[in-house]
Design a protein around this motif. Structure first.
Motif, PDB file in Angstrom:
ATOM      1  N   CYS A   1       0.832  -1.216   0.000  1.00  0.00           N
ATOM      2  CA  CYS A   1       0.000   0.000   0.000  1.00  0.00           C
ATOM      3  C   CYS A   1       0.863   1.262   0.000  1.00  0.00           C
ATOM      4  CB  CYS A   1      -0.918   0.009   1.222  1.00  0.00           C
ATOM      5  SG  CYS A   1      -2.217  -1.231   1.177  1.00  0.00           S
ATOM      6  N   ALA A   2       1.989   1.196   0.676  1.00  0.00           N
ATOM      7  CA  ALA A   2       2.860   2.368   0.806  1.00  0.00           C
ATOM      8  C   ALA A   2       3.613   2.703  -0.476  1.00  0.00           C
ATOM      9  CB  ALA A   2       3.846   2.155   1.952  1.00  0.00           C
ATOM     10  N   VAL A   3       3.568   1.832  -1.470  1.00  0.00           N
ATOM     11  CA  VAL A   3       4.240   2.117  -2.749  1.00  0.00           C
ATOM     12  C   VAL A   3       3.763   3.447  -3.327  1.00  0.00           C
ATOM     13  CG1 VAL A   3       4.411   1.354  -5.161  1.00  0.00           C
ATOM     14  CG2 VAL A   3       4.773  -0.277  -3.319  1.00  0.00           C
ATOM     15  N   ILE A   4       2.554   3.825  -2.993  1.00  0.00           N
ATOM     16  CA  ILE A   4       1.995   5.084  -3.492  1.00  0.00           C
ATOM     17  C   ILE A   4       2.843   6.284  -3.066  1.00  0.00           C
ATOM     18  CG2 ILE A   4       0.416   5.475  -1.559  1.00  0.00           C
ATOM     19  CD1 ILE A   4      -1.647   6.414  -3.634  1.00  0.00           C
ATOM     20  N   ILE A   5       3.495   6.199  -1.910  1.00  0.00           N
ATOM     21  CA  ILE A   5       4.278   7.338  -1.412  1.00  0.00           C
ATOM     22  C   ILE A   5       5.521   7.590  -2.260  1.00  0.00           C
ATOM     23  CG2 ILE A   5       5.580   8.272   0.544  1.00  0.00           C
ATOM     24  CD1 ILE A   5       3.557   6.804   2.376  1.00  0.00           C
ATOM     25  N   PRO A   6       6.446   6.626  -2.403  1.00  0.00           N
ATOM     26  CA  PRO A   6       7.623   6.937  -3.226  1.00  0.00           C
ATOM     27  C   PRO A   6       7.284   7.102  -4.709  1.00  0.00           C
ATOM     28  CG  PRO A   6       7.684   4.641  -2.534  1.00  0.00           C
ATOM     29  CD  PRO A   6       6.554   5.301  -1.784  1.00  0.00           C
ATOM     30  N   ALA A   7       6.224   6.442  -5.167  1.00  0.00           N
ATOM     31  CA  ALA A   7       5.825   6.620  -6.574  1.00  0.00           C
ATOM     32  C   ALA A   7       5.354   8.054  -6.816  1.00  0.00           C
ATOM     33  CB  ALA A   7       4.739   5.620  -6.950  1.00  0.00           C
ATOM     34  N   THR A   8       4.565   8.569  -5.890  1.00  0.00           N
ATOM     35  CA  THR A   8       4.098   9.957  -6.008  1.00  0.00           C
ATOM     36  C   THR A   8       5.264  10.928  -5.836  1.00  0.00           C
ATOM     37  OG1 THR A   8       1.930   9.322  -5.167  1.00  0.00           O
ATOM     38  CG2 THR A   8       2.483  11.665  -5.096  1.00  0.00           C
ATOM     39  N   ASP A   9       6.128  10.648  -4.861  1.00  0.00           N
ATOM     40  CA  ASP A   9       7.311  11.498  -4.672  1.00  0.00           C
ATOM     41  C   ASP A   9       8.137  11.556  -5.955  1.00  0.00           C
ATOM     42  OD1 ASP A   9       6.538  11.887  -2.051  1.00  0.00           O
ATOM     43  OD2 ASP A   9       8.086  10.590  -1.184  1.00  0.00           O
ATOM     44  N   MET A  10       8.328  10.401  -6.591  1.00  0.00           N
ATOM     45  CA  MET A  10       9.116  10.345  -7.823  1.00  0.00           C
ATOM     46  C   MET A  10       8.443  11.169  -8.921  1.00  0.00           C
ATOM     47  SD  MET A  10      10.660   7.062  -9.869  1.00  0.00           S
ATOM     48  CE  MET A  10       9.079   6.418 -10.373  1.00  0.00           C
ATOM     49  N   SER A  11       7.124  11.102  -9.000  1.00  0.00           N
ATOM     50  CA  SER A  11       6.392  11.885 -10.001  1.00  0.00           C
ATOM     51  C   SER A  11       6.555  13.381  -9.760  1.00  0.00           C
ATOM     52  CB  SER A  11       4.904  11.526  -9.974  1.00  0.00           C
ATOM     53  OG  SER A  11       4.725  10.180 -10.287  1.00  0.00           O
ATOM     54  N   ILE A  12       6.485  13.776  -8.491  1.00  0.00           N
ATOM     55  CA  ILE A  12       6.639  15.192  -8.148  1.00  0.00           C
ATOM     56  C   ILE A  12       8.036  15.683  -8.515  1.00  0.00           C
ATOM     57  CG2 ILE A  12       6.801  16.807  -6.194  1.00  0.00           C
ATOM     58  CD1 ILE A  12       4.514  15.058  -4.891  1.00  0.00           C
ATOM     59  N   VAL A  13       9.037  14.891  -8.173  1.00  0.00           N
ATOM     60  CA  VAL A  13      10.418  15.265  -8.495  1.00  0.00           C
ATOM     61  C   VAL A  13      10.610  15.307 -10.009  1.00  0.00           C
ATOM     62  CG1 VAL A  13      12.838  14.545  -8.318  1.00  0.00           C
ATOM     63  CG2 VAL A  13      11.360  14.442  -6.303  1.00  0.00           C
ATOM     64  N   ALA A  14      10.053  14.334 -10.713  1.00  0.00           N
ATOM     65  CA  ALA A  14      10.211  14.272 -12.173  1.00  0.00           C
ATOM     66  C   ALA A  14       9.607  15.489 -12.866  1.00  0.00           C
ATOM     67  CB  ALA A  14       9.577  12.998 -12.716  1.00  0.00           C
ATOM     68  N   LEU A  15       8.597  16.097 -12.269  1.00  0.00           N
ATOM     69  CA  LEU A  15       7.934  17.252 -12.873  1.00  0.00           C
ATOM     70  C   LEU A  15       8.611  18.587 -12.559  1.00  0.00           C
ATOM     71  CD1 LEU A  15       4.219  16.196 -12.317  1.00  0.00           C
ATOM     72  CD2 LEU A  15       5.519  16.193 -14.471  1.00  0.00           C
ATOM     73  N   GLN A  16       9.657  18.546 -11.750  1.00  0.00           N
ATOM     74  CA  GLN A  16      10.381  19.776 -11.416  1.00  0.00           C
ATOM     75  C   GLN A  16      11.134  20.284 -12.643  1.00  0.00           C
ATOM     76  OE1 GLN A  16      10.028  21.362  -8.328  1.00  0.00           O
ATOM     77  NE2 GLN A  16       8.462  19.768  -8.327  1.00  0.00           N
ATOM     78  N   PRO A  17      11.117  21.588 -12.866  1.00  0.00           N
ATOM     79  CA  PRO A  17      11.802  22.131 -14.053  1.00  0.00           C
ATOM     80  C   PRO A  17      13.323  21.920 -14.016  1.00  0.00           C
ATOM     81  CG  PRO A  17      10.936  23.908 -12.669  1.00  0.00           C
ATOM     82  CD  PRO A  17      10.439  22.621 -12.096  1.00  0.00           C
ATOM     83  N   THR A  18      13.880  21.782 -12.843  1.00  0.00           N
ATOM     84  CA  THR A  18      15.336  21.615 -12.725  1.00  0.00           C
ATOM     85  C   THR A  18      15.710  20.186 -12.337  1.00  0.00           C
ATOM     86  OG1 THR A  18      15.270  22.326 -10.421  1.00  0.00           O
ATOM     87  CG2 THR A  18      15.672  24.032 -12.075  1.00  0.00           C
ATOM     88  N   VAL A  19      14.863  19.239 -12.666  1.00  0.00           N
ATOM     89  CA  VAL A  19      15.089  17.855 -12.241  1.00  0.00           C
ATOM     90  C   VAL A  19      16.401  17.307 -12.798  1.00  0.00           C
ATOM     91  CG1 VAL A  19      13.817  16.786 -14.151  1.00  0.00           C
ATOM     92  CG2 VAL A  19      14.055  15.570 -11.995  1.00  0.00           C
ATOM     93  N   GLN A  20      17.105  16.590 -11.935  1.00  0.00           N
ATOM     94  CA  GLN A  20      18.292  15.851 -12.353  1.00  0.00           C
ATOM     95  C   GLN A  20      17.936  14.374 -12.214  1.00  0.00           C
ATOM     96  OE1 GLN A  20      21.465  17.238  -9.875  1.00  0.00           O
ATOM     97  NE2 GLN A  20      21.641  19.167 -10.973  1.00  0.00           N
ATOM     98  N   THR A  21      18.287  13.605 -13.211  1.00  0.00           N
ATOM     99  CA  THR A  21      17.924  12.193 -13.229  1.00  0.00           C
ATOM    100  C   THR A  21      18.342  11.484 -11.950  1.00  0.00           C
ATOM    101  OG1 THR A  21      18.172  12.227 -15.627  1.00  0.00           O
ATOM    102  CG2 THR A  21      18.067  10.079 -14.574  1.00  0.00           C
ATOM    103  N   ALA A  22      19.477  11.828 -11.401  1.00  0.00           N
ATOM    104  CA  ALA A  22      19.971  11.184 -10.181  1.00  0.00           C
ATOM    105  C   ALA A  22      19.009  11.365  -9.015  1.00  0.00           C
ATOM    106  CB  ALA A  22      21.348  11.721  -9.824  1.00  0.00           C
ATOM    107  N   ALA A  23      18.217  12.430  -9.017  1.00  0.00           N
ATOM    108  CA  ALA A  23      17.260  12.673  -7.934  1.00  0.00           C
ATOM    109  C   ALA A  23      16.089  11.688  -7.974  1.00  0.00           C
ATOM    110  CB  ALA A  23      16.743  14.105  -8.007  1.00  0.00           C
TER     111      ALA A  23
END
Length: 132
Positions: free
Chosen positions: A83-105
């Protein structure tokens, strides 16, 4: 083989729980550094409310993972992990949408998704040995 798999799963779960507690505490004590390590940059004007919300979420997640593991509540641990998979998956989506995202993040979040799925499947399927 089962003993080795169980030991590996146990240590990965324990380290994940303790790691989440550390990450959460970091959001309380060094919020800007934790924010950058998370993969985002927010101009908060020295208002760290978001950081504290994120921090307590991570501390709780780490505590509950560790508590269920130490209490040998493996099925509950497996269900929680899936059930908790939703947390890091959502976090990853939020980070991926950042204009200055670095793949390593994205890698820590992706790793957390993979770990949660694998531990969840493992702990749902594990049979608890009864002590006589």
């Amino acid at each position: 083989m089962k003993k080795i798999t169980h030991t590996i799963a146990y240590w990965i779960c324990l380290l994940t729980g303790l790691g989440l507690i550390f990450i959460g505490a970091r959001f309380f004590f060094v919020p800007v550094a934790a924010e950058h390590a998370f993969g985002i940059q927010v101009n908060t004007g020295s208002n760290f409310s978001f950081h504290y919300i994120k921090g307590i979420r991570d501390i709780f997640s780490g505590l509950i993972l560790t508590a269920l593991l130490l209490a040998r509540q493996y099925r509950a641990l497996g269900i929680l992990s899936l059930c908790a998979v939703i947390i890091p998956a959502t976090d990853m989506s939020i980070v991926a949408l950042q204009p200055t995202v670095q793949t390593a993040a994205l890698y820590p979040h992706l790793s957390a998704v993979i770990i949660a799925i694998l531990l969840g499947i493992y702990y749902i399927r594990v049979k608890v040995e009864k002590k006589v």
